[in-house]
Scaffold this active site. Sequence first.
Site, PDB file in Angstrom:
ATOM      1  N   PRO A  91      37.428  31.379  29.687  1.00 45.31           N
ATOM      2  CA  PRO A  91      38.133  30.106  29.903  1.00 45.31           C
ATOM      3  C   PRO A  91      37.258  29.050  30.556  1.00 45.31           C
ATOM      4  O   PRO A  91      36.613  29.298  31.587  1.00 45.31           O
ATOM      5  CB  PRO A  91      39.304  30.512  30.797  1.00 45.31           C
ATOM      6  CG  PRO A  91      39.593  31.914  30.370  1.00 45.31           C
ATOM      7  CD  PRO A  91      38.241  32.524  30.099  1.00 45.31           C
ATOM      8  N   CYS A  92      37.255  27.858  29.946  1.00 41.99           N
ATOM      9  CA  CYS A  92      36.335  26.805  30.379  1.00 41.99           C
ATOM     10  C   CYS A  92      36.959  25.829  31.372  1.00 41.99           C
ATOM     11  O   CYS A  92      36.246  25.091  32.042  1.00 41.99           O
ATOM     12  CB  CYS A  92      35.816  26.035  29.171  1.00 41.99           C
ATOM     13  SG  CYS A  92      37.099  25.131  28.270  1.00 41.99           S
TER      14      CYS A  92
END
Length: 336
Positions: A91-92
């Site tokens: 997840p960014c």
Amino acid sequence: MKGFDLFSGIGGFHEGAKNLLLKDFKAIGFCDFDEKSRIAYRSAFKDKDILEFNDVNDITGELVSTNLSNKKKIKIDKMLPDFDILFAGFPCQPFSTMGKGQGFADDRGVLFFNIEMILKAKKPKYFILENVRGLINIQNGEAMKYIMKSLEKIGYQSTYWLLNAADYGVPQTRRRVFIVGELGGKNTNINPIKPPPKIPISRRRIRSIKDLLSKNVDDKYYLSEKIKKTILSDGTGGYKYKSQINMDPARPLTYTMHKMHRASQDNYYSDKYINGGSKNRIRRITPYEAFLIQGFKKNTSKKIINSGLSDTQLYKLAGNAVSPIVVREVMRHLVF
């Protein structure tokens, strides 16, 4: 070669590996918390015996420590068969300039620890991780230092590159960090100053955004005269940025592009640019075009489009995807 697709999204890593290795690649499993991503992944890749997980904690258990106990290793081995390469587009949002930028202070940021645990337990020969460029500098670089030090302790020769998808035949400006590693390796290509070679235009399958834009699409994708004024404006108040359409390469596709931002943020094209028609007929890209612009092949893109998901969901999935073309070149550089 067998791979495990962690935080898989719609399968950009899977598609890239298949493009490179063809029948010599097999995904043993994939994991993503988002149900819509899993629906799209299953639609794109029909492997009957592929394992599906919706929560990485089902594999590693809830983590209170990154120490690998014998009990923890037995659990992970029961959940996952052996594989050769780990993919993870973790997840960014914790590292993105568009998010809060909290890094490991965000619950999603600590999902790297799950990656760390799986690498310790399974010891695949290779890994490729992907994230936004903000990962490099978040928390004054401490997050990246932790990641690289952890990979070294596990036994991986590793490095990272900041790559722009536009340099590899993707008609989109998209800068992402790719972290790669080989277990106990002495790989001359795993070098911070030796990224995958850029692909010259003469060798590219897609040479222009025009190659991907459809000449006939549903009228719903065209801007009304009312919304056109907002979309084409340069902004108001404290936010001023020149609006441009017909961009080649395209601007970065985003998770929120379904909301239709101004033309200084999202991508819009005129009929004149696409097919020599009216300059006043301006439209957004379609979900199908979004997948093509990310580098997915037509056949895969059509399968995802036909998965039964709404346009809004498809735009979100396309905006979050990893570009298969960049994955292919990173993997080629790492493995061969």
